[in-house]
Design an enzyme around this catalytic site. Sequence first.
Site, short mmCIF file in Angstrom:
data_model
loop_
_atom_site.label_atom_id
_atom_site.label_comp_id
_atom_site.label_asym_id
_atom_site.label_seq_id
_atom_site.Cartn_x
_atom_site.Cartn_y
_atom_site.Cartn_z
N CYS A 156 0.72 -1.04 0.20
CA CYS A 156 -0.19 0.12 0.35
C CYS A 156 0.72 1.48 0.62
O CYS A 156 0.59 2.45 -0.55
CB CYS A 156 -1.30 -0.09 1.63
N HIS A 257 -1.92 6.89 4.05
CA HIS A 257 -1.06 6.51 3.88
C HIS A 257 -0.76 7.92 3.22
O HIS A 257 -0.94 8.42 2.23
CB HIS A 257 -0.03 4.61 3.28
#
Lengths: 367, 367, 367, 367
Positions: A156, A257
């Site tokens: 990710c 993120h």
Amino acid sequence: MPDQQPLKVGILGATGTVGQRFITLLSTHPWFTIHALGASSRSAGKPYSVAVNWKQTTPLPSLIKDIVVQECVPQAFAECAVVFSGLDADVAGDIESAFRAAELAVFSNAKNYRRDPHVPLIVPLVNPDHLSILPQQQALHSPPLTKGFIVTNANCSTTAHVIPLAALEKAFGPLDALMVTTLQAISGAGYPGVPSLDIIDNVVPYISGEEEKIEWETRKILGGISTSDTLQEFDMHADTPLKISAACNRVPVTVGHMINVSLQFARRPPPSPQQVCEALRAYQPDAQLVGCPSAPLQTITVHDEPDRPQPRMDRAFQEGAGVSVGRVRQCPVFDIKFVVLADNVSIGAATSSIINAEYAVLKGVVQ
Amino acid sequence: MPDQQPLKVGILGATGTVGQRFITLLSTHPWFTIHALGASSRSAGKPYSVAVNWKQTTPLPSLIKDIVVQECVPQAFAECAVVFSGLDADVAGDIESAFRAAELAVFSNAKNYRRDPHVPLIVPLVNPDHLSILPQQQALHSPPLTKGFIVTNANCSTTAHVIPLAALEKAFGPLDALMVTTLQAISGAGYPGVPSLDIIDNVVPYISGEEEKIEWETRKILGGISTSDTLQEFDMHADTPLKISAACNRVPVTVGHMINVSLQFARRPPPSPQQVCEALRAYQPDAQLVGCPSAPLQTITVHDEPDRPQPRMDRAFQEGAGVSVGRVRQCPVFDIKFVVLADNVSIGAATSSIINAEYAVLKGVVQ
Amino acid sequence: MPDQQPLKVGILGATGTVGQRFITLLSTHPWFTIHALGASSRSAGKPYSVAVNWKQTTPLPSLIKDIVVQECVPQAFAECAVVFSGLDADVAGDIESAFRAAELAVFSNAKNYRRDPHVPLIVPLVNPDHLSILPQQQALHSPPLTKGFIVTNANCSTTAHVIPLAALEKAFGPLDALMVTTLQAISGAGYPGVPSLDIIDNVVPYISGEEEKIEWETRKILGGISTSDTLQEFDMHADTPLKISAACNRVPVTVGHMINVSLQFARRPPPSPQQVCEALRAYQPDAQLVGCPSAPLQTITVHDEPDRPQPRMDRAFQEGAGVSVGRVRQCPVFDIKFVVLADNVSIGAATSSIINAEYAVLKGVVQ
Amino acid sequence: MPDQQPLKVGILGATGTVGQRFITLLSTHPWFTIHALGASSRSAGKPYSVAVNWKQTTPLPSLIKDIVVQECVPQAFAECAVVFSGLDADVAGDIESAFRAAELAVFSNAKNYRRDPHVPLIVPLVNPDHLSILPQQQALHSPPLTKGFIVTNANCSTTAHVIPLAALEKAFGPLDALMVTTLQAISGAGYPGVPSLDIIDNVVPYISGEEEKIEWETRKILGGISTSDTLQEFDMHADTPLKISAACNRVPVTVGHMINVSLQFARRPPPSPQQVCEALRAYQPDAQLVGCPSAPLQTITVHDEPDRPQPRMDRAFQEGAGVSVGRVRQCPVFDIKFVVLADNVSIGAATSSIINAEYAVLKGVVQ
């Protein structure tokens, strides 16, 4: 594609964090229809609504509630044109391999085959052309395959930063050095994942294996495919020996993120911050041009405000399919620094698998 | 010092976040006794317990409660051997200047005079020898001074990373490049400071002016003092043109700034991670050796656990007077990378001022 | 006691959350010296520093690091005058029973024996006189015991509110109705405990079994002991049929349970808020009067500020051994409402066990 | 309504937290079109995108960006059929009064006129019939009005609990006692609102004025309108003297107020928990039946899971227009206890104003 019947798809690891996101996204998909859900034997045989500990912030789609969860065996997914895998790494290796051997098309979030020399590692907004390795993957399989294969998508965090990096390499040529520091959301660790006592009023400067993944995967994704004799090979960014250093931190954010990037171009003089912004905004990946329905309208949103992007404010934009970049400025050590934000569960995981599959459908790789 | 009478000290900005930490630390200090508290005219004339919105997690010391807060004018602090300033930057310039002109010894947390060519910028565990500029500061003042001066300490993030950097330069010679990414606590913004809607389930990749401070202050602190003719000058790390790039983030942590550092030494080959750890552990700054009572027993604590230091776990160690380092490892781009943690309100602010004053007392600079 | 040798004590469940707090508190205890540490067979045989995942915010005491962890069997604790248990409920029943049978004095945080008709459930700042049931517990044991027994302390939430309730019953006679709503810290669930995805930017209105514990335990603690024939019996607050309703919530707070209390007295007219404050402040429990060293100097701190107590601000006061009360005011439905805060790991768990043991030593119950 | 032209609406306090939510909701409204935005003189004259510090998690609608913000004076809103007010209480009184006097229809979130004997306090899913007081409000105005009026909606916490209370009174007759403890989100305090240092790793057991609002407003909303002579009067729940006690807490949640409710019915025996669940699920308020487009499809969602509703999981359901109830069970002190959750910015604020206006349009009160 619009004229065809919906394609039946299956989801492995359907009760996990990524599996739940697959369900949320696929339950309204224009091409795919959820046909089979696979999970561990503890869940198998139960209606999905009973087996799952639903942790999405939107309700469990009602059409899914009564689907009976299956064991993760190929027979149960025989009718599926595409099988998405949100399996944990400790079981993904064997299961995905068995599905491929059974001539199923597997699009996987798991890390197990990312470093396999015949498996493409595809961030759909960057390198879907790496699908071209699949005939070789099938040919070298024993026995050779005609329909089965494995396609992986990236970690990710890797996914988040590699999208603007690809845009910049496209516009300005190869990078030669890259320093990234991540601030990663807890959802990246799955459920139950990070204990709350470890992260409330705290940050943790370590995520096991994450830095190595970012440093390695980035090269495979940004690199090309070379051909020696008749064998295709991922060149790992052979044009420039790309040095990458990653430092990973867990922060008390649910989703999103964020990555601080400093980078150096091979070319001198490097582009200016303004040129970088323009190139990022102008980036149109092939997945978008060919019409993948889950690709974002705007791949990279560049923020002018000094304090954006931020996870809580920007993660949900475009259903999490694009990435946001901000604070593009000169770096006193390298050339340019900026901040990237991506929804780690959408474009960072399930959405990437789905766009990969859409692209494969459009290219006739999935039949 | 142990034989002397306690020295009377004053605190400017006594009701603010840093002022409150000064009070907490000084109320049990072996040498200093709190004599006067200064704040804005809104607070002046009130008992401290009425004027303050006490936000420390230890109770307001009872001896302090009834001290009547004064205006920040020199007359009210005439008996103070030392005046600590936790003033906000918008008022610190004029007030600290007036206090110096009144022959008072000012130890300031404010940023206003940090870049003044005659004012030392001192992290007490790094460069207290920069006090040697003070005679020049006094001589060049108009009119010349005999006792008054201003000593500043650094920005809280700068302070955190500069301590291990100093230890490494001492052991291995000059650095030539430095990349730092901070994860900074909300207490660094004072009170009310960061609105909760901006930081819960979020991180903010921007702190106004912070990156510039880190990039500039680090050079002044790690540099030496050169003498041309009879004028002393801060050389800004003249031995090596030290390139520094900082990226600053606010995170939902109450106290404790964490910094991801990657650095490159001038010398080749560079030291190994193990040598770096040893040098960090062995570092004994002068402030410790001469016996400053607020200096930590161990200046740099090096963690072997892979996931430490962490703000919530490590910030309070040694009452926040030391720093913690962890994850010392090779950097694929530069030489070494590691993580630093420091209590931004203690060693990052009030404790630094106090050790600076202790050092000045021991050296006879404060009379 | 001051003249005696230190008493050797053991800790069961020494690697858990409560066990770690026992170690932190006992490592500097004036009477007790840690002699043996017990944990599961996974930890047994290892030095404590290796076996434990230390989660306290103060460092692991160096004297403890090398103690080799034992299995939880009585032989290993034979020299211990007192055995503290921080065991999980799934194993506490058998282990504590075996220790008692081996003539060891067990002070337990576990819930297993709290409802046993011969085991006292003691909040040390409320009902240490319930130790008087111990001779009967020993006599009815098969075979009868001379030294072994089990003493339990209460659930962490029960402990918090029962202290001010006891003060009010002492001053104004029995209560007849009580409505409590808790906001409980994550540390109450141990480690790993609450997954961060469940509690960041969230609250959870449910804690399994907690409401029943509060409703039941409060009656046993506030009640007396009646004697029918020769058998002593806990009367469960027989003087007034005390109605209690509890609603429990988990909140994203690391340490510190906060409870909103509304209560009704049996007596008419009820006391005023001011009288209630005075009674709370004046409360001096027997454990304090007889000189238990871990008892707080001030059992109940009553706040006048409108917005206190708060977990982050007030939990650490007196090392978490007292409780804080605030917002004492009239209740439009019952008589009085207020807020209680207690450190759920200290007075809510380990500190209570320790004061119970201190009291037992002073009363000669532990030899 | 579907056949008509869109109605022009204005928003007062357009740059604030509630104003931003009005814009988000109204920018896609089927009947209303945003015509004018009002804010303080600091913002007036600027394009909205410049004036606002946009804090919604969805992007600022592009059609709104260039609307020039106006001063909050009636002339600028003369064409608006409806004026929504998200003004702060310190200015709402005069401004809303001036708008009403200018014959404008004001739907206000501010608290200023909630206790006015001629102003209805309407939770649209409970008591829109209180609009019937408006002719009297207009007739008693000096000079009498034909179109101008003020309608208020309730405090965000009051709104949350009063919806299930109304459902229960409709099914089972009047309540006679009510004890509520709130866990309220930080967005309820606006922006910048709660300082992060006050709420991270913390809860605050106090919200100024909130408990009084809940205790008072609940009676006005649940009560009827009586007529003495020719004057209509809010009867404040005259059928039963409804005792209400509220305790309010701020928790570190961005959006979503959760309330623990215990209640007692007048009728004996009271309904069972199952009957309560059925009544809650069956509740269909008039605003839903008459077809207000912003009314939720399901007004009260009753959860069977033991640990729901939760703010992060359930607040966004139905765009925040409904409420969630869970943990319906017997109360050992009163009859029934349960938990309510509502989106404090949607149904707790902007959505309520909008449904009130929709209802007024459908009833011909707004022309």
